[in-house]
Design an enzyme around this catalytic site. Sequence first.
Site, PDB file in Angstrom:
ATOM      1  N   LYS A 176       0.873  -1.180   0.000  1.00 21.94           N
ATOM      2  CA  LYS A 176       0.000   0.000   0.000  1.00 21.94           C
ATOM      3  C   LYS A 176       0.908   1.226   0.000  1.00 21.94           C
ATOM      4  O   LYS A 176       1.384   1.666   1.050  1.00 21.94           O
ATOM      5  CB  LYS A 176      -0.879  -0.007   1.254  1.00 21.94           C
ATOM      6  CG  LYS A 176      -2.217   0.723   1.113  1.00 21.94           C
ATOM      7  CD  LYS A 176      -2.152   2.188   0.803  1.00 21.94           C
ATOM      8  CE  LYS A 176      -1.726   3.039   1.967  1.00 21.94           C
ATOM      9  NZ  LYS A 176      -1.611   4.481   1.516  1.00 21.94           N
ATOM     10  N   SER A 178       2.164   5.250  -0.519  1.00 26.56           N
ATOM     11  CA  SER A 178       1.585   6.516  -0.049  1.00 26.56           C
ATOM     12  C   SER A 178       0.696   7.115  -1.127  1.00 26.56           C
ATOM     13  O   SER A 178       0.990   7.031  -2.322  1.00 26.56           O
ATOM     14  CB  SER A 178       2.701   7.517   0.284  1.00 26.56           C
ATOM     15  OG  SER A 178       2.160   8.799   0.481  1.00 26.56           O
ATOM     16  N   GLU A 179      -0.369   7.773  -0.703  1.00 22.10           N
ATOM     17  CA  GLU A 179      -1.273   8.434  -1.648  1.00 22.10           C
ATOM     18  C   GLU A 179      -0.568   9.577  -2.374  1.00 22.10           C
ATOM     19  O   GLU A 179      -1.038  10.069  -3.377  1.00 22.10           O
ATOM     20  CB  GLU A 179      -2.521   8.946  -0.916  1.00 22.10           C
ATOM     21  CG  GLU A 179      -2.257   9.826   0.283  1.00 22.10           C
ATOM     22  CD  GLU A 179      -2.025   9.043   1.572  1.00 22.10           C
ATOM     23  OE1 GLU A 179      -1.532   7.886   1.509  1.00 22.10           O
ATOM     24  OE2 GLU A 179      -2.330   9.575   2.643  1.00 22.10           O
ATOM     25  N   GLU A 251       9.557   1.358  10.536  1.00 24.10           N
ATOM     26  CA  GLU A 251      10.691   2.174  10.068  1.00 24.10           C
ATOM     27  C   GLU A 251      10.183   3.620  10.015  1.00 24.10           C
ATOM     28  O   GLU A 251       9.464   3.990   9.081  1.00 24.10           O
ATOM     29  CB  GLU A 251      11.132   1.699   8.680  1.00 24.10           C
ATOM     30  CG  GLU A 251      11.761   0.318   8.673  1.00 24.10           C
ATOM     31  CD  GLU A 251      13.169   0.314   9.269  1.00 24.10           C
ATOM     32  OE1 GLU A 251      13.718  -0.772   9.429  1.00 24.10           O
ATOM     33  OE2 GLU A 251      13.703   1.400   9.575  1.00 24.10           O
ATOM     34  N   CYS A 285      14.622   9.813   5.740  1.00 26.57           N
ATOM     35  CA  CYS A 285      14.400   9.544   7.170  1.00 26.57           C
ATOM     36  C   CYS A 285      15.700   9.706   7.941  1.00 26.57           C
ATOM     37  O   CYS A 285      15.688  10.126   9.094  1.00 26.57           O
ATOM     38  CB  CYS A 285      13.862   8.148   7.357  1.00 26.57           C
ATOM     39  SG  CYS A 285      14.937   6.930   6.606  1.00 26.57           S
ATOM     40  N   GLU A 385      10.853  16.632  13.595  1.00 25.23           N
ATOM     41  CA  GLU A 385      11.282  16.248  12.250  1.00 25.23           C
ATOM     42  C   GLU A 385      10.625  17.191  11.249  1.00 25.23           C
ATOM     43  O   GLU A 385       9.405  17.343  11.252  1.00 25.23           O
ATOM     44  CB  GLU A 385      10.875  14.812  11.942  1.00 25.23           C
ATOM     45  CG  GLU A 385      11.310  14.391  10.536  1.00 25.23           C
ATOM     46  CD  GLU A 385      10.876  12.998  10.165  1.00 25.23           C
ATOM     47  OE1 GLU A 385       9.688  12.669  10.307  1.00 25.23           O
ATOM     48  OE2 GLU A 385      11.753  12.211   9.742  1.00 25.23           O
TER      49      GLU A 385
END
Length: 489
Positions: A176, A178-179, A251, A285, A385
């Site tokens: 799935k 990300s949109e 993650e 990340c 972040e």
Amino acid sequence: METYAYYADGRWLEPAGGEYFTSENPYTGKTWAQIPRCNDRDVEIAVQAAYRACHEGPWARMHPAERGTMVRRLGDAVALHADRLADIETRDNGKRRVDIHPGLSSWLIDSFYYYAGMADKLEGSVIPTGRDEILNYTRHEPYGVVAAITAWNSPLLIAIWKLAPALAAGNAVILKPSEFASASTLELMKAFEDADLPSGVINTITGFGAEVGEPLVTHDRVRKVSFTGSVKGGASVAGLAARSVKSVTMELGGKSPQLVFDDARLEDSVHGVCGGIFPPAGQSCIAGSRLLLQAGIYDAFVGKLIEVAQRARLGDPNDPATNIGPIANKIHFERVLGHIERARKSGATLACGGNAVNPGGAGGWFIEPTIFTNVAPDSALAREEIFGPVLAVMRFETEDEAVQIANDTDFGLAAGIWTEDHRRALNLANRLEAGTVYLNNYFDACTQSPVGGYKQSGYGRENGWEGMRDFVQTKSVWLSTARRIEAPF
Ligand code: TXE
């Protein structure tokens, strides 16, 4: 305008609700594709297809070596379609093409080859019970249906880091994406048709977290969830998975520190710090988004750092001369600008950048490499972040002070140390609370080396043998050859 279908049960399908959402090219800001807005009915189709693949189809009975051969064929398919995959990833999330192909694509291919070779090496153990009439041994078995939920900043890499070990271990996977960047994962399904895997082994459904991610994560036939994304998204998914006690790998985000000591090589460390955040526009990340400078090197370093950062060329992510591409989507673009606005009012000094720009008038979402100095370690700028090209600079005097500031964070994904004193480097590597520590380098990684977080940056590991361990469960089998079993009472 390209209109995609989603991929499940070896077929391309229209979304059950007949709805689509759009995807924009971050370089131009213009819509270029329609993506299926799947719902729980599409989730049901994908999960049942994956379940059948795991329990009834040829995949379930396949010899591990043959499964390894099939996983290797996925690597061959990526090699064959690398140009198209790179084109779509750059068009859909603005990642520089030079960062995808050939470098990233060869890494993606390697991931499949590496885990293909592991498929028939998941050996168990014979346990020495000390009793001749007892045989106890262990087996490593797949979970079955795996839900792999991925983030928008590097869709292909994040998807393949999950797919390769999960499939090599004998699971079936429902991706799935990300949109905000779904297209390259759908293109990966097109490429995989060349590999001719059994239906239902790999599936991709697209849509929004709450509408598709939640029904997927809570489905009782999904037994493992591997999630890559923000701490907020991860905590939500882990909470949903906990209701049915599913195994989860997380993650998540980071606010990784780079520590530079007075004895560091100035040019190398400036290049390493700049290279550790700005080329992906901070959208990594493990971006080194906090810079801790020892007092003696502070002025020289900041001066050189600004000089290098200001040289960066922002522009078309397809142009090899571009140093920094766009922010991947408009919502995140505005989120990063909001962080910069709040930082300006926080008392920190804006030493470089801070503005949205429009290189070549293309109309996309670009932010200059931005450096704030005199940042208070307890400020939002130092603790939250941002996931953008924003570097927060702080000063320290002693090693202990540097370690205290570096570890004073909810995250623990990565850290960098720049010093010519290797004794100090190794000692500090042991003291920093992070899943990856770089000594006089930054951003290095390979398929063989495990990646993952401490604290709220997540748990579980990807890549390496540990990346495989996260997709198998251990069974202990006891065989008794005793002549009789005595009555218990
Ligand atoms: O994350 P989000 P984004 C992190 C990076 C940053 C984030 C950016 O640090 O924090 O990812 O990616 C789905 N139920 N990493 O904004 O919003 C959502 O649809 C089910 C770390 O995409 O968390 C998307 O597919 N699903 C990483 C995915 O979760 C849900 C490397 C991520 O979305 C959901 C790269 C819900 N309630 C980026 N909410 C690493 N550590 O390796 C969201 N989703």
